[in-house]
Design a protein around this motif. Structure first.
Motif, PDB file in Angstrom:
ATOM      1  N   MET A 182       0.410  -0.894  -0.235  1.00 40.18           N
ATOM      2  CA  MET A 182      -0.574   0.065  -0.036  1.00 40.18           C
ATOM      3  C   MET A 182       0.377   1.029   0.277  1.00 40.18           C
ATOM      4  O   MET A 182       2.105   1.776   0.444  1.00 40.18           O
ATOM      5  N   CYS A 183       0.773   2.276  -0.529  1.00 39.78           N
ATOM      6  CA  CYS A 183       0.843   3.107  -0.877  1.00 39.78           C
ATOM      7  C   CYS A 183       0.314   4.277  -0.680  1.00 39.78           C
ATOM      8  O   CYS A 183      -0.327   5.136  -1.887  1.00 39.78           O
ATOM      9  N   SER A 184       0.706   5.410  -0.277  1.00 39.44           N
ATOM     10  CA  SER A 184      -0.633   6.823  -0.289  1.00 39.44           C
ATOM     11  C   SER A 184      -0.239   8.516  -0.785  1.00 39.44           C
ATOM     12  O   SER A 184       1.517   8.493   0.056  1.00 39.44           O
ATOM     13  N   PHE A 185      -0.971   8.654  -1.238  1.00 36.74           N
ATOM     14  CA  PHE A 185      -0.158  10.841  -1.946  1.00 36.74           C
ATOM     15  C   PHE A 185      -1.230  11.136  -1.527  1.00 36.74           C
ATOM     16  O   PHE A 185      -2.833  10.646  -1.990  1.00 36.74           O
ATOM     17  N   GLY A 186      -1.218  12.892  -1.858  1.00 38.96           N
ATOM     18  CA  GLY A 186      -1.923  13.531  -1.798  1.00 38.96           C
ATOM     19  C   GLY A 186      -2.418  14.203  -3.281  1.00 38.96           C
ATOM     20  O   GLY A 186      -1.639  13.590  -4.275  1.00 38.96           O
ATOM     21  N   LEU A 215      -1.737  -1.068  -3.913  1.00 40.17           N
ATOM     22  CA  LEU A 215      -2.670  -0.813  -4.024  1.00 40.17           C
ATOM     23  C   LEU A 215      -2.204   1.164  -3.352  1.00 40.17           C
ATOM     24  O   LEU A 215      -1.633   0.634  -2.193  1.00 40.17           O
ATOM     25  N   PHE A 216      -2.285   1.335  -4.274  1.00 38.85           N
ATOM     26  CA  PHE A 216      -2.531   3.325  -4.890  1.00 38.85           C
ATOM     27  C   PHE A 216      -3.326   3.785  -3.671  1.00 38.85           C
ATOM     28  O   PHE A 216      -5.107   3.264  -3.684  1.00 38.85           O
ATOM     29  N   VAL A 217      -2.934   4.159  -3.067  1.00 40.37           N
ATOM     30  CA  VAL A 217      -4.376   5.262  -1.999  1.00 40.37           C
ATOM     31  C   VAL A 217      -3.911   6.958  -2.342  1.00 40.37           C
ATOM     32  O   VAL A 217      -3.057   7.913  -1.908  1.00 40.37           O
ATOM     33  N   CYS A 218      -4.606   7.530  -2.630  1.00 43.43           N
ATOM     34  CA  CYS A 218      -4.501   8.347  -3.414  1.00 43.43           C
ATOM     35  C   CYS A 218      -5.656   9.739  -2.273  1.00 43.43           C
ATOM     36  O   CYS A 218      -7.079   9.551  -2.214  1.00 43.43           O
ATOM     37  N   LEU A 277      -6.797   3.086  -4.463  1.00 42.45           N
ATOM     38  CA  LEU A 277      -8.294   4.196  -3.999  1.00 42.45           C
ATOM     39  C   LEU A 277      -8.678   5.377  -3.855  1.00 42.45           C
ATOM     40  O   LEU A 277      -7.329   6.149  -3.182  1.00 42.45           O
ATOM     41  N   HIS A 278      -9.416   6.042  -4.267  1.00 42.95           N
ATOM     42  CA  HIS A 278      -9.192   7.140  -4.122  1.00 42.95           C
ATOM     43  C   HIS A 278     -10.698   8.562  -3.364  1.00 42.95           C
ATOM     44  O   HIS A 278     -11.513   7.834  -3.198  1.00 42.95           O
ATOM     45  N   ILE A 279      -9.285   8.158  -2.018  1.00 44.68           N
ATOM     46  CA  ILE A 279     -11.005   8.542  -0.933  1.00 44.68           C
ATOM     47  C   ILE A 279     -10.561  10.636  -0.920  1.00 44.68           C
ATOM     48  O   ILE A 279      -9.453  10.974  -0.210  1.00 44.68           O
ATOM     49  N   THR A 280     -11.568  10.611  -0.490  1.00 45.52           N
ATOM     50  CA  THR A 280     -11.640  11.709  -0.417  1.00 45.52           C
ATOM     51  C   THR A 280     -12.121  12.467   0.676  1.00 45.52           C
ATOM     52  O   THR A 280     -12.542  11.887   1.510  1.00 45.52           O
ATOM     53  N   CYS A 281     -11.171  13.670   1.130  1.00 45.21           N
ATOM     54  CA  CYS A 281     -11.306  14.179   2.740  1.00 45.21           C
ATOM     55  C   CYS A 281     -11.381  15.701   2.689  1.00 45.21           C
ATOM     56  O   CYS A 281     -11.648  15.875   1.463  1.00 45.21           O
ATOM     57  N   VAL A 282     -10.778  16.043   3.716  1.00 49.09           N
ATOM     58  CA  VAL A 282     -10.644  17.449   4.010  1.00 49.09           C
ATOM     59  C   VAL A 282      -9.223  17.612   4.679  1.00 49.09           C
ATOM     60  O   VAL A 282      -8.419  16.648   5.293  1.00 49.09           O
ATOM     61  N   ARG A 283      -8.897  18.911   4.931  1.00 53.25           N
ATOM     62  CA  ARG A 283      -7.442  19.448   5.119  1.00 53.25           C
ATOM     63  C   ARG A 283      -7.944  20.168   6.518  1.00 53.25           C
ATOM     64  O   ARG A 283      -8.267  21.562   6.452  1.00 53.25           O
TER      65      ARG A 283
END
Length: 729
Positions: A182-186, A215-218, A277-283
């Motif tokens: 798994m690798c995640s990025f903004g 698994l990419f996680v954006c 996996l495209h995960i929408t969130c807030v900052r």
């Protein structure tokens, strides 16, 4: 009011007043129990309270990092969807992921570990106080800063290596062969070439049926520091990726995130193919502590983001499903804050790094207790090589032929050695150095890569972390600049960031330097090693003869396998086919294949001649030219010795000074440019060691031309003779 306080007070007020968003679906639909929900909420709260404390510590001058994870706490559910043995290359806003994973492993205390990291304590269990990074050896989270998604190529490489592990187990595997990487990025980092290259390389690889469990996680919060991400850009971009499956979720909803993350992880694990996996969130709180978000973002937009606080959404679910009441939700929130305060008070008292030697102690990874591998047996070699190659072992040969034979021997003797690069397989490389190796060892060990230097080096880094010994090739030295951060910011820093717990050994081969006649100009004749010379911790070799090339590559592979070093071998292109030294047909530059076991390690300089009038210190093509000049100088009564450095970093100062001892004068011949070349370090060394008589001859500060002027800016044998005479006059 500062944003951290504003968000904090809004959370307390809204939970007390029941001002909560609607809840969609039920936790049980995603396989979550009430206890699971509470555990995920606690992980989210812990991450949030750590962000608050980071700002308090900074204001007191006791904390050194304020880029927080607030708004991204939904990634705690991704940790729940994966196995602890699945390696995770994390985005810097993924504290909740690490906290949630730590809760799955007995004896782990993510809160304490992160506070030690915030306060730069030398007891920080991942970096030893060198940098604030997410990471944990026990949790299979290799550290990286992930600022520009530069960790994605190596995550791709790790996934490739894990897929490869099933058919070719590495000597000491880091992760199980059924793991998912798994690798995640903004969302802002999605636009960087490293992210684009990694996504493309993953799809390119999977498109051909090669296993790649990645698994990419954006994590899409819609803004990169102050620059907004265009609406639908992330989703439209990621959906269009050939070979990469697309999943999406609402990162504010812990249940929806778990549902999608479980679905994506299961898809990758079952099919051994990449997904995103495209995960929408807030900052929340802005980019970092020093960031004044109101200076570039409208107040109503900031307020809307804060109203969508993921902790509010999780609290709403806990209440709606009867798992907890408002008092329970606030009680956990307050309890965690009190614990964070108490632990922070302890953390600030823990010892810090103090000296340069303390900081530098992690540059070089600890050696591995590896069984020494001997060279191939005559029987194994005879079975691999044809009659012509066996005859070549006993006859003088140019560098290109001996290097080809030497690499074949290394592949035969080192089962975990894997080559990768553009055109190295069927074609055998631009200069034939790897010719025939793919036919002998198969496409799994001699990998024809796509045209992307970042992906080539990322592949090597990831494979090394899984226990292979990669030998990537960059086709030309000038092409390294497309990917230099993979060495500078990733490969060389991993032991540093992990306090020696992680490493990524490799032997990087690069065809380079100048003197190719009329071919390619500066794109294929690049006489600058400056980009390599200033990277701490790496080893740089530059052979100039065939025998030296074989013996140095043997030492390089041993350093990578046993000492876990990153070794760069710069091979002079012009010397690959060189046969003659002084005149046509003299065969003066041909050498014989070294006997089994012969190696040339750093510090083993090549000294040619015993003259005392002049020491010529050089390397690469400079060695060849200096040997020509040496003979001509002898005719003029100047008795010179030529010293071939062979290894340029780390520079063995004692060996160099011992080699020039007894000589009246010292001339440094450097084919690289006057500015940034090895000659600068050598001149400084001579002055510091009491040899102010030393002089240098270098290339001009200029690019190399194509055509008849190919060597006009470079040192020549004539120039060396003239400089030597002037120095000895």
């Amino acid at each position: 009011m500062d944003p951290a306080t504003r968000v904090h007070e809004a959370f307390l007020r809204r939970v007390n007043e029941g001002d909560l968003p609607p809840v969609i679906g039920r936790a049980g639909d995603a396989g979550l129990t009430g206890d699971d929900l509470l555990a995920l909420y606690r992980a989210q709260v812990t991450g949030r309270q750590l962000d608050r404390m980071a700002r308090v510590l900074q204001s007191q001058g006791q904390g050194f990092y304020t880029i927080g994870s607030s708004g991204h706490e939904g990634n705690a559910a991704i940790a729940h969807a994966l196995r602890v043995t699945d390696p995770a290359f994390l985005h810097y806003r993924d504290a909740a992921f690490q906290i949630a994973r730590a809760a799955q492993v007995p004896g782990q205390d993510a809160l304490w570990d992160m506070l030690l990291s915030f306060t730069a304590s030398r007891e920080d269990p991942i970096s030893g106080g060198r940098h604030k990074v997410l990471g944990s050896k026990a949790l299979n989270i290799p550290p990286q800063t992930s600022t520009i998604a530069s960790h994605l190529p190596k995550a791709m490489g790790a996934a490739f290596a894990i897929g490869m592990s099933r058919r070719m187990p590495p000597e000491v595997p880091e992760w199980p062969s059924d793991s998912v990487v798994m690798c995640s990025f903004g969302d802002a980092s999605l636009n960087h070439s490293t992210a684009q290259g990694a996504l493309n390389a993953a799809g390119w690889t999977a498109y051909q049926g090669t296993p790649l469990p990645l698994l990419f996680v954006c994590e899409d919060n819609g803004i990169g520091i102050s620059v907004k991400t265009p609406k639908n850009w992330v989703s439209d971009s990621l959906r269009a990726r050939a070979g990469v499956e697309y999943f999406t979720c609402n990162g504010l909803d812990i249940v929806d995130t778990l549902r999608a993350a479980t679905q994506a992880a299961d898809w990758v694990r079952k099919r051994r193919k990449p997904a995103v996996l495209h995960i929408t969130c807030v900052r929340l709180y802005g980019h970092a502590g020093a960031d004044v978000e109101a200076s570039y973002r409208a107040k109503d937009e900031i307020a809307a983001q804060e109203a969508d606080d993921p902790l509010i959404h999780t609290a709403a679910r806990l209440l709606a499903e009867g798992v907890a009441d408002a008092a329970d939700v606030l009680g956990i929130y307050t309890e965690v804050w009190e614990n964070v305060q108490a632990q922070a008070a302890r953390a600030v008292t823990r010892p810090k790094l103090q000296t340069a030697s303390d900081v530098a102690a992690a540059l070089i990874p600890p050696a591995r207790d590896a069984a020494r591998l001997n060279g191939p047996t005559p029987q194994d070699r005879a079975a691999m090589m044809g009659p012509s190659d066996l005859r070549a072992l006993d006859e003088p040969q140019p560098m290109n032929k001996l290097l080809n034979l030497g690499l074949a021997d290394l592949m035969l003797a080192t089962p975990g050695l894997v080559m990768a690069g553009e055109d190295i397989g069927r074609k055998g490389g631009v200069y034939g150095i790897t010719k025939g190796l793919q036919a002998r060892f198969g496409p799994g060990r001699v990998i024809d890569s796509l045209l992307d230097e970042q992906s080539i080096l990322g592949l090597a880094i990831g494979m090394a972390q899984q226990g292979f010994i990669p030998m990537p090739e960059i086709q030309f030295l000038a092409y390294l600049h497309n990917a230099e951060d993979q060495l500078r910011g990733e490969a060389a820093t991993l032991p540093f960031f992990s306090n020696g717990q992680y490493d990524n050994p490799m032997v990087l081969r690069i065809a380079g330097l100048g003197y190719q006649k009329g071919f390619g100009g500066h794109f294929h004749n690049d006489n600058s090693l400056a980009v390599l010379r200033d990277i701490p911790g790496i080893v740089i070799g530059c052979p100039s003869t065939g025998a030296d090339a074989v013996a140095m590559h043997r030492a390089a592979v041993r350093m990578a396998r046993e000492q876990r070093r990153v070794v760069v071998m710069v091979e002079p292109i012009a010397l690959y086919p060189m046969r003659d030294l002084h005149g046509a047909g003299d065969g003066g530059w041909l050498t014989r294949y070294p006997e089994a076991g012969v190696e040339i390690a750093p510090g083993d300089l090549g000294v040619h001649g015993e003259g005392t009038d002049l020491a010529i210190v050089t390397y690469g093509n400079g060695h060849y030219l200096s040997r020509q000049a040496q003979a001509r100088l002898a005719d003029d009564g100047i008795d010179a010795r030529v010293i071939d450095l062979r290894w340029l970093a780390p520079l063995d100062a004692r060996a160099v000074m011992a080699a020039v001892q007894g000589c009246d004068r010292v001339l440094i011949v450097d084919e690289c440019r006057r500015t940034g070349s090895q000659s600068e370090a050598l001149m400084a060394l001579m002055v510091e060691q009491g040899r102010p008589d030393a002089r240098r001859l270098t290339a001009e500060d200029c690019f190399i031309a194509t055509g008849p002027a190919f060597a006009a800016t470079l040192p020549s044998a004539d120039g060396i003779v003239d400089a030597a005479k002037g120095l000895c006059a």
